[in-house]
Design an enzyme around this catalytic site. Sequence first.
Site, short mmCIF file in Angstrom:
data_model
loop_
_atom_site.label_atom_id
_atom_site.label_comp_id
_atom_site.label_asym_id
_atom_site.label_seq_id
_atom_site.Cartn_x
_atom_site.Cartn_y
_atom_site.Cartn_z
N CYS A 69 0.83 -1.21 0.00
CA CYS A 69 0.00 0.00 0.00
C CYS A 69 0.87 1.26 0.00
O CYS A 69 1.61 1.52 0.96
CB CYS A 69 -0.91 -0.05 1.23
SG CYS A 69 -1.72 1.49 1.65
N CYS A 72 0.21 3.67 2.87
CA CYS A 72 0.73 3.05 4.11
C CYS A 72 2.23 3.29 4.25
O CYS A 72 2.72 3.62 5.33
CB CYS A 72 0.45 1.55 4.14
SG CYS A 72 -1.30 1.09 4.11
#
Length: 146
Positions: A69, A72
Site C-alpha cells: 500500500c 501506508c
Amino acid sequence: MTESALLVCPHCNAVNRVPSARLDEGPKCGKCHQLLFDGQPVELTATSFQKHIDKSDIPVMVDFWAPWCGPCKMMAPQFAQAAAQLEPKVRLAKVNTDTEQTLGEKFGIRSIPTLVLFRQGREIARQPGAMNTAEIVRWALSKISR
C-alpha cells in the site's frame, strides 16, 4: 489514570505494573529488562494483539496497513514519529493485514491505512486514510481526552 498502570512489554509481551507517576522515567520490563517505551510502534500479531489491547491501561492506537500500500508506506515514518511524541500517553502499534488477515476481518478493515484507537479492550475511535505526524498526534489526543 490510577496510581499504577499495567503495560504490556513491546519486546516479550509480559504484563508489567508501573507506578503512573513513573511512566515518563523510562520504565523497563521486569521480565526482559528492555524499555517499555522506545518511541517505536509495536508490531502486533494475532497472538500478541489481544494481550496488548486488553491488558494495557493506556490507550493503544493500531495502524492496520499492508506492505504493498503506497499511502501506508508514506505514513509509516509519520506514524513512527507520532509514537515518539505520544508515548507514554498512548502505545502505537502496527498490524500487517496481509500476514494477519484474521485481525483485519475481525475489525472490519475495509481500507488501509486505518487507525483504530482502543482503550481497556474496546474500540473508541477509527480513522481511515493516511495522515501526517501532527494529524495523528492531534487525532489521538482529541480522542483520549474525552
